[in-house]
Design a protein around this motif. Structure first.
Motif, short mmCIF file in Angstrom:
data_model
loop_
_atom_site.label_atom_id
_atom_site.label_comp_id
_atom_site.label_asym_id
_atom_site.label_seq_id
_atom_site.Cartn_x
_atom_site.Cartn_y
_atom_site.Cartn_z
N CYS A 40 0.90 -1.29 0.40
CA CYS A 40 -0.17 -0.15 0.27
C CYS A 40 0.98 0.80 -0.19
O CYS A 40 0.59 2.56 -0.02
N CYS A 59 1.74 -2.21 8.68
CA CYS A 59 1.49 -0.64 8.25
C CYS A 59 -0.45 -0.75 8.47
O CYS A 59 -1.03 -1.62 9.14
N CYS A 63 -1.82 -4.49 5.92
CA CYS A 63 -1.14 -5.82 4.52
C CYS A 63 0.14 -6.48 4.70
O CYS A 63 0.39 -6.94 4.86
#
Ligand SMILES: [Zn+2]
Length: 71
Positions: A40, A59, A63
């Motif tokens: 991301c 994060c 993910c």
């Protein structure tokens, strides 16, 4: 669950490579560098055992969620 031996060694190879990669990430983060999530692009946060019960690299979106052992 039965694991095919060839699959298992493949898995070991992979986890060793990612382990080294994670160690590198931790080092960079400890010196204050921003490491971004491969998926991301958000900056990753390092959770040390002092900060969080579940230490690791994560994060905001979740993910990237790497559990780390701080020995
Ligand atoms: Zn992410």
């Amino acid at each position: 669950m039965a694991i095919d031996l060839s699959q298992f060694s493949e898995l070991q190879k992979h986890s060793k490579a990612s382990f080294n990669n994670h160690k590198k990430m931790v080092k960079q983060m400890m010196v204050g560098k921003v490491v971004r999530c491969e998926l991301c692009g958000q900056p990753l946060t390092l959770y040390t055992p002092e900060k969080s019960e579940h230490s690791g690299i994560r994060c905001d979106k979740g993910c990237t969620d790497v559990a780390l052992d701080f020995c």
